[in-house]
Design an enzyme around this catalytic site. Structure first.
Site, PDB file in Angstrom:
ATOM      1  CG  ASP A 114      -0.045   0.068   2.650  1.00 52.28           C
ATOM      2  OD1 ASP A 114       0.264  -1.290   3.092  1.00 52.28           O
ATOM      3  OD2 ASP A 114       0.391   0.952   3.145  1.00 52.28           O
ATOM      4  CG  ASP A 148       1.820   4.920   5.812  1.00 51.85           C
ATOM      5  OD1 ASP A 148       0.995   4.048   6.408  1.00 51.85           O
ATOM      6  OD2 ASP A 148       2.223   5.822   6.132  1.00 51.85           O
TER       7      ASP A 148
HETATM    8  N1  LIG Z   1       1.066   1.261   5.702  1.00 55.31           N
HETATM    9  C1  LIG Z   1       1.692   0.356   6.392  1.00 55.31           C
HETATM   10  N2  LIG Z   1       2.147   0.817   7.928  1.00 55.31           N
HETATM   11  C2  LIG Z   1       2.544   0.135   8.700  1.00 55.31           C
HETATM   12  N3  LIG Z   1       2.828  -1.265   8.646  1.00 55.31           N
HETATM   13  C3  LIG Z   1       2.410  -1.666   7.258  1.00 55.31           C
HETATM   14  N4  LIG Z   1       2.367  -2.933   6.784  1.00 55.31           N
HETATM   15  C4  LIG Z   1       1.912  -3.041   5.566  1.00 55.31           C
HETATM   16  N5  LIG Z   1       1.527  -1.697   5.276  1.00 55.31           N
HETATM   17  C5  LIG Z   1       1.803  -1.048   6.519  1.00 55.31           C
END
Ligand SMILES: Nc1ncnc2[nH]cnc12
Ligand SMILES: CSC[C@H]1O[C@H](OP(=O)(O)O)[C@H](O)[C@@H]1O
Length: 307
Positions: free
Chosen positions: A220, A222
Site C-alpha cells: 500500500d 500508507d
Molecule cells: N502502511 C503500513 N504501515 C505500517 N505497517 C504496514 N504494513 C503494511 N502496510 C503498512
C-alpha cells in the site's frame, strides 16, 4: 554431515505462513529463557535434503500483535538450532511513488519509531551491559549477495515484479496505521517504507550475531498521498496473497544457494560473528552467574563456562 544442520531460518510475516517446495520434517518448540517462539518452528528439507527452519512471526493463525511478537524467543530459538542467517519477510507500506504495491525491497536502513514497549535486548533485565553496533542494521554482505538472486527469481516466469535496494524502512509501533502528518514526516526524514515488525527483530539478530536480511513486500501507499484515501487493512489484504505467493517463489528459488553460502565455517558471509566480543562491558560480565546462564542460551560463545 552438513545436510543435517539447520543453518538458515526464514521468518514469515503477514500473509506468509508456510513456504513452498519443502518437505516437512518436524516441529520444534524450544522454551528459551525469554519464553516460547511465536509458534513451533517447522524444520523442513529442501529438495536437496538441506534443512531450513521456518517460523511465522505472528503465529500460524496470525494471533500475535506486532507489539507483542516474542522476538527474543524467536531469534534465540533459531540460534539454538544452529541457524547462522535469517531471511525475514515483511509486508510494508510504501512512502515513495515509484515503490508501487507489489514491489519487493531489500532495505539497508531503519528508523525506529517503536515506543519502548517491546523488549529489544537479550541483556535487558540482567546485570550484564552490552551495546551492539547497529549503524548498518541489516547484514550488508547478505543483502548485497541477495540482490542479484532475488532479482533473478522475480524475473522468472515473467513475474514483472520490481526490486528496490538502498531504502530506509520506518518501524512504527501500531497497531493503528500512521496519520497523514506522520506519513509525510517520515518521507521528510528519508523513510521509503514503513512496517511494524523490523524492530526489535533486527536488533536481536545483531545481538545474537546472526546475519539478518529483510525482504520487504509493498502492499500500500500508507497515508501520505493527498488525493488518495489513507491505508486500510482491507487494502493491504488485496496485495498480501500475491506478494506471499511471490515470496514463496523467491524462497524456493534461492534457499539452497543461501544455505551453501553460509555453510562454509568462517565463510565470508558470517560478518556478524564475533561482533559482540567488544560490545559487552567486561566488568559487568563478572557480576551474576544466573544472568550469565541465561545469556549462554543465545551467546554460548561468551557466556558458557566459568568467567
Ligand atoms: N502502511 C503500513 N504501515 C505500517 N505497517 C504496514 N504494513 C503494511 N502496510 C503498512
Ligand atoms: C497486515 S498490515 C500490518 C502488519 O503487516 C506487517 O506485518 P509483517 O511485518 O509481519 O509482515 C506490518 O509490520 C504489520 O505488523
Amino acid at each position: 554431515m552438513a545436510d543435517e544442520k539447520v543453518l538458515i531460518g526464514v521468518i514469515g510475516g503477514s500473509g506468509l505462513y508456510h513456504l513452498d517446495n519443502l518437505t516437512f520434517v518436524k516441529h520444534i518448540n524450544p522454551e528459551t529463557p525469554w519464553g516460547f517462539p511465536s509458534t513451533p518452528i517447522a524444520i523442513c528439507a529442501l529438495p536437496s535434503g538441506k534443512k531450513v527452519a521456518f517460523l511465522a512471526r505472528h503465529g500460524i493463525g496470525h494471533t500475535i500483535h506486532p507489539s507483542t511478537v516474542p522476538s527474543r524467543a524467536n531469534i534465540s530459538a533459531l540460534k539454538s538450532l544452529g541457524v547462522r542467517a535469517v531471511l525475514a519477510f515483511s509486508a510494508v507500506g510504501s512512502l515513495r511513488e515509484e515503490i508501487s504495491p507489489g514491489s519487493f525491497i531489500l532495505p539497508d536502513q531503519i528508523i525506529d519509531r517503536t515506543k519502548g514497549v517491546r523488549p529489544a535486548s537479550f541483556f535487558e533485565g540482567t546485570s550484564i551491559v552490552a551495546h551492539a553496533s547497529f549503524g548498518d542494521p541489516f547484514s550488508n554482505k547478505f543483502v548485497n549477495w541477495l540482490e542479484s538472486r532475488v532479482k533473478k527469481a522475480l524475473d522468472d516466469e515473467g513475474r514483472d515484479v520490481k526490486l528496490f535496494t538502498n531504502k530506509c524502512i520506518v518501524c512504527m509501533e501500531g497497531p493503528q496505521f500512521s496519520t497523514r502528518a506522520e506519513s509525510l514526516m517520515y518521507r521528510q526524514w528519508g523513510g521509503d517504507l514503513i512496517n511494524m515488525s523490523a524492530l526489535p527483530e533486527a536488533k536481536l539478530a545483531r545481538e545474537a550475531e546472526l546475519s539478518y536480511a529483510l525482504v520487504a513486500t509493498a502492499t500500500d501507499y500508507d497515508a501520505w498521498r493527498p488525493d488518495e484515501s489513507s491505508v486500510t487493512a482491507a487494502e493491504v489484504f488485496k496485495t498480501l496473497t500475491q506478494n506471499a505467493n511471490t515470496s514463496r517463489h523467491v524462497a524456493a528459488t534461492i534457499l539452497d544457494e543461501i544455505y551453501e553460502a553460509f555453510a562454509a565455517d568462517g565463510g565470508d558471509m558470517l560478518e556478524e560473528v564475533g561482533s559482540m566480543k567488544l560490545s559487552i562491558m567486561p566488568r559487568s560480565v563478572q557480576q551474576n552467574a544466573e544472568d550469565r546462564k541465561k545469556l549462554a542460551y543465545v551467546l554460548p560463545e561468551y557466556f558458557s563456562g566459568d568467567q
